[in-house]
Write an enzyme that holds these catalytic residues in place. Structure first.
Site, short mmCIF file in Angstrom:
data_model
loop_
_atom_site.label_atom_id
_atom_site.label_comp_id
_atom_site.label_asym_id
_atom_site.label_seq_id
_atom_site.Cartn_x
_atom_site.Cartn_y
_atom_site.Cartn_z
N CYS A 88 -34.91 6.35 -46.54
CA CYS A 88 -35.32 7.70 -46.95
C CYS A 88 -35.12 7.95 -48.44
CB CYS A 88 -34.56 8.76 -46.15
SG CYS A 88 -34.98 8.70 -44.40
N HIS A 136 -35.26 15.46 -50.24
CA HIS A 136 -35.72 14.72 -49.06
C HIS A 136 -35.67 15.67 -47.87
CE1 HIS A 136 -36.19 11.97 -45.85
NE2 HIS A 136 -34.93 11.97 -45.49
N ASN A 166 -39.46 14.67 -40.85
CA ASN A 166 -38.84 13.75 -41.82
C ASN A 166 -39.77 12.54 -41.99
OD1 ASN A 166 -37.32 11.82 -43.14
ND2 ASN A 166 -35.48 12.12 -41.90
O1 UT7 Z 1 -33.36 11.08 -43.29
C1 UT7 Z 1 -32.31 10.18 -43.21
C2 UT7 Z 1 -31.02 10.82 -42.95
N1 UT7 Z 1 -31.04 11.50 -41.70
C3 UT7 Z 1 -30.51 12.70 -41.62
O2 UT7 Z 1 -30.08 13.22 -42.62
C4 UT7 Z 1 -30.40 13.32 -40.28
C5 UT7 Z 1 -29.03 13.93 -40.13
N2 UT7 Z 1 -28.76 14.52 -38.83
C6 UT7 Z 1 -29.34 15.65 -38.36
O3 UT7 Z 1 -30.28 16.16 -38.94
C7 UT7 Z 1 -28.74 16.31 -37.15
O4 UT7 Z 1 -27.50 15.71 -36.87
C8 UT7 Z 1 -29.63 16.23 -35.88
C9 UT7 Z 1 -30.80 17.18 -36.01
C10 UT7 Z 1 -30.10 14.82 -35.65
C11 UT7 Z 1 -28.83 16.69 -34.67
O5 UT7 Z 1 -28.29 17.98 -34.88
P1 UT7 Z 1 -26.74 18.26 -34.59
O6 UT7 Z 1 -26.51 19.68 -34.81
O7 UT7 Z 1 -25.95 17.29 -35.41
O8 UT7 Z 1 -26.63 17.96 -33.06
P2 UT7 Z 1 -25.73 16.88 -32.28
O9 UT7 Z 1 -26.22 15.49 -32.56
O10 UT7 Z 1 -24.29 17.18 -32.50
O11 UT7 Z 1 -26.08 17.24 -30.79
C12 UT7 Z 1 -25.78 18.53 -30.23
C13 UT7 Z 1 -26.32 18.56 -28.82
C14 UT7 Z 1 -25.93 17.33 -28.00
O12 UT7 Z 1 -25.69 17.77 -26.66
P3 UT7 Z 1 -24.19 17.99 -26.13
O13 UT7 Z 1 -23.51 16.65 -26.27
O14 UT7 Z 1 -23.60 19.03 -27.03
O15 UT7 Z 1 -24.40 18.45 -24.74
C15 UT7 Z 1 -27.18 16.49 -28.03
O16 UT7 Z 1 -27.27 15.64 -26.90
O17 UT7 Z 1 -27.75 18.58 -28.84
C16 UT7 Z 1 -28.25 17.54 -28.00
N3 UT7 Z 1 -29.53 17.09 -28.50
C17 UT7 Z 1 -30.70 17.69 -28.19
N4 UT7 Z 1 -30.98 18.74 -27.40
C18 UT7 Z 1 -32.27 19.09 -27.30
C19 UT7 Z 1 -29.80 16.07 -29.36
N5 UT7 Z 1 -31.10 15.99 -29.60
C20 UT7 Z 1 -31.69 16.98 -28.87
C21 UT7 Z 1 -33.01 17.40 -28.73
N6 UT7 Z 1 -33.26 18.46 -27.94
N7 UT7 Z 1 -34.04 16.80 -29.35
#
Ligand code: UT7
Length: 326
Positions: A115, A253, A283
């Site tokens: 990225c 980004h 992204n």
């Molecule tokens: O571009 C290169 C670099 N990449 C990035 O910078 C990406 C960085 N990360 C992010 O943008 C975020 O961490 C995400 C958008 C990927 C995830 O958001 P988050 O607030 O960090 O959520 P999380 O991973 O802590 O997950 C929270 C909950 C989990 O469920 P439980 O364990 O709390 O029950 C996940 O399983 O959300 C769940 N979850 C989803 N729910 C509905 C994860 N993906 C999804 C989804 N839809 N697509």
């Protein structure tokens, strides 16, 4: 007399097909609401069958060349930032060179920095120009991440999109690219990767097809990205003797609206000074910054003479920034 690299034109291209969050609701256990709230994404573009990174990169390059008023014969350096090349070799940059009719003898190569790829490519082109190795560079960021997504993994498949953006950089007496700041740290590679590569052999991929797809521990990446981008924007301001708030536009980004908002807060910039395209593009990895730049140049927000701060964080980890007088 000093020579600097200035942006003379920008261009971009998005594949025709749009995939909405509602469509993804039918594919994995997710919701439009979750995706919008957690990422800011409403839709993304996805390439058609047979459409490649080289195809969309060429379209973006043509648009940038037209905006700059330059022809293929004027370009002596082509750098493509991508992690989704068309072939193992030659570089996709060489394929694009041929398609655009950029004369043989020019320099063309790819850069892989995930990225952060566009910032890496911009840094390289800036160095070529400032040291007299090139006069006019075509710098492209283009990706077809839809090809390397696991469409059963809701943690990644909702995040990415395909697209391409390009700039023409030209040698000039007045400063354009003011400073670039690149960093990498391979220690946390497992947090964000596509673990298969050609040196492991096609047999390894066939026995474990998931190894050819993006894996990410999103929440861990998120926290490191916010912290690291905060540090690199501080580094950029300090290197140029600038205060927070001196920046006209943050062109970040486009990984997650919450990461962009955190960096804007660090810079004491209101969100209406941040170019946001993640809602429509998702992204697009190395393509996201030149795509966002082109959108804001074409809609008239970014004006000549303004000060732009570009920043990115991605797999590697790699990260970096560029301060540019437009
Ligand atoms: O571009 C290169 C670099 N990449 C990035 O910078 C990406 C960085 N990360 C992010 O943008 C975020 O961490 C995400 C958008 C990927 C995830 O958001 P988050 O607030 O960090 O959520 P999380 O991973 O802590 O997950 C929270 C909950 C989990 O469920 P439980 O364990 O709390 O029950 C996940 O399983 O959300 C769940 N979850 C989803 N729910 C509905 C994860 N993906 C999804 C989804 N839809 N697509």
């Amino acid at each position: 007399m000093s020579v600097y690299a200035r942006i003379r034109g920008t261009g971009s291209h998005l594949p025709e097909r749009v995939v909405t969050n509602e469509e993804l609701e039918r594919l994995v256990e997710t919701s439009d609401r979750w995706i919008r709230e957690r990422t800011g994404i409403a839709q993304r573009h996805v390439v058609a069958d047979g459409e490649t990174c080289g195809d969309i990169a060429t379209r973006a390059a043509e648009a940038a060349m037209e905006a700059a008023g330059v022809g293929p014969g004027d370009i002596d350096l082509l750098i493509l930032a991508t992690s989704t090349p068309d072939q193992v070799f030659p570089s996709t940059a060489c394929l694009i060179q041929h398609r655009l009719g950029i004369p043989g003898g020019a320099i063309a190569f790819d850069i892989a920095a995930a990225c952060s790829g566009f910032i890496y490519a911009l840094d390289a082109a800036d160095r070529f120009i400032r040291t007299g190795g090139a006069r006019r560079a075509l710098v492209i960021g283009a990706e077809t991440f839809s090809r390397i997504l696991n469409w059963e993994d809701r943690g990644t498949c909702v995040l990415f999109g395909d697209g391409a953006g390009a700039v023409i950089l030209e040698a000039d007496e007045t400063p354009g690219v003011l400073s670039t700041h690149l960093h990498s740290d391979g220690r946390q590679e497992p947090l964000l990767n596509v673990p298969w590569g050609v040196s492991k052999g096609v047999e390894a991929l066939m026995s474990d097809p998931a190894s050819g797809k993006v894996t990410m521990r999103g929440n861990e990446v998120f926290k490191i990205a916010v912290r690291t981008l905060g540090a690199v924007v501080e580094e950029t301001l300090a290197a140029n003797g600038l205060e927070r708030g001196d920046i006209d536009w943050l062109v970040p980004h486009q990984a997650n609206i919450r990461i962009m908002a955190a960096t804007a807060r660090k810079l004491e910039l209101p969100m209406d000074r941040v170019v946001v395209t993640v809602d429509r593009h998702g992204n697009t990895s190395a393509a996201s910054i030149p795509l966002a730049l082109d959108v804001a140049v074409r809609d008239g927000r970014i004006q000549p003479g303004q000060l732009l701060l570009l920043e990115a964080f991605g797999a590697g980890f790699t990260w970096g920034s560029a301060l540019v007088r437009f």
